[in-house]
Design an enzyme around this catalytic site. Structure first.
Site, short mmCIF file in Angstrom:
data_model
loop_
_atom_site.label_atom_id
_atom_site.label_comp_id
_atom_site.label_asym_id
_atom_site.label_seq_id
_atom_site.Cartn_x
_atom_site.Cartn_y
_atom_site.Cartn_z
N ASP A 1 -9.23 1.90 -4.34
CA ASP A 1 -8.21 1.81 -3.30
C ASP A 1 -7.28 3.02 -3.42
O ASP A 1 -7.77 4.15 -3.46
CB ASP A 1 -7.47 0.47 -3.41
N GLU B 1 0.86 -1.19 0.00
CA GLU B 1 0.00 0.00 0.00
C GLU B 1 0.89 1.23 0.00
O GLU B 1 2.12 1.15 0.13
CB GLU B 1 -0.90 -0.04 1.25
N ASN C 1 -9.72 5.19 1.87
CA ASN C 1 -8.52 5.10 1.04
C ASN C 1 -8.32 6.37 0.25
O ASN C 1 -9.15 7.26 0.25
CB ASN C 1 -8.62 3.89 0.10
#
Length: 293
Positions: A204, A24, A156
């Site tokens: 995301d 991430e 996100n």
């Protein structure tokens, strides 16, 4: 599903091999890709000229995302555990605030980034994705942490236009990317739906390119979407994995870097958990730094 009038997207391939559980927070910092593996608490980077990720530090709490601290090489501001902290080169955390300590359900910090004014923004989520348990927090230069949006589920993004007046933030569980104008102090002036993804797709990590277009990693669909400022989808990049997590456009342009996840999958994994790359005609500024006052 690709829109009928979209040209075919460029092919994506593995750039960095890896078995990252939940990669991430892909950011371009000092000429290198920096990213996290959230649940293992690792901060990693890909040194210039290599295609190998190396560990910078490993924490004993989840690490959602970081941003560099202006004027302090090797220091970061981090969305970690239940809050926001300064992260020293030796891995020491100096907590600014832990706003999710008092959450009614176990909650952790998730993705985060700085805006062009040097403020750090980070979202949160319940470990079990309890609806409405997620929030968006803003850390100001004086180190104070403010809950600016709440009632979301899996927060996100965030991503910002170059002038810092417009915030994009995703509620992944709802399949929606929101847009939010900001005043000069970073206070939201309203929230509206920018785009809603088809069933099975969750927005995301995101970034805004130099043409003010928004790039979104679409978890569950194995795609990256590029949207114009009016919300029109301009391009779709198909990936060899179903769970892309964040996107990064280096300033020199020409390529898109994509972190991915093995979280929740059972083998064979294929390229899931690797960092991917695809050729694109786009670029974005390097990651903004946190500017303590």
């Amino acid at each position: 599903m690709r829109h009928a009038d979209e040209p075919p997207g460029p092919p994506a391939e593995v750039w960095v091999e890896g078995a990252y559980e939940l990669g991430e927070g892909a950011r371009w910092v000092d000429g290198r890709l920096v990213f996290t593996d959230i649940l293992t608490g690792r901060l990693l980077h890909v040194p210039d000229g290599t295609r190998t990720a190396r560990e910078i530090v490993r924490l004993d709490v989840p690490l959602g995302a970081v941003a560099p601290v202006h004027g302090r090489p090797g220091h970061w501001i981090a969305a970690a555990g239940t809050g926001i902290a300064h992260l020293a080169p030796d891995g020491r955390l100096d907590w600014l605030d832990r706003p999710e300590d008092d959450s009614p359900v176990p909650t952790r910090m998730n993705d985060g980034a700085c805006d062009p004014h040097g403020r750090f923004w980070a979202g949160s989520m319940a470990y079990d994705a309890t609806p409405g348990a997620g929030s968006l927090h803003r850390t100001d230069p004086d180190g104070t942490v403010h809950r600016v949006l709440e009632g979301l589920t899996i927060v996100n993004g965030p991503a910002f236009t170059a002038d810092g007046t417009l915030l994009y933030v995703a509620d992944s569980a709802a399949g929606v990317v929101h847009r939010c104008p900001l005043d000069v102090d970073g206070n939201p002036l309203g929230l509206s739906e920018f785009t809603r993804l088809p069933a099975g797709g969750s927005p995301d990590g995101m970034t805004v390119d130099t043409d003010d277009c928004l790039w979104v990693a679409v978890w569950g669909m194995g795609e990256v979407h590029r949207y114009g400022p009016d919300g029109t989808r301009l391009a779709t990049i198909r990936l060899p994995v179903r769970q892309p997590t964040s996107v990064c456009l280096p300033p020199e342009g020409g390529r898109l870097l994509i972190t991915t996840a093995r979280y929740g999958l059972t083998g064979p994994f294929g390229a899931a958990g690797a960092v991917l790359t695809a050729p694109v005609d786009a670029a974005a500024p390097a990651a903004e730094a946190y500017r303590p006052g």
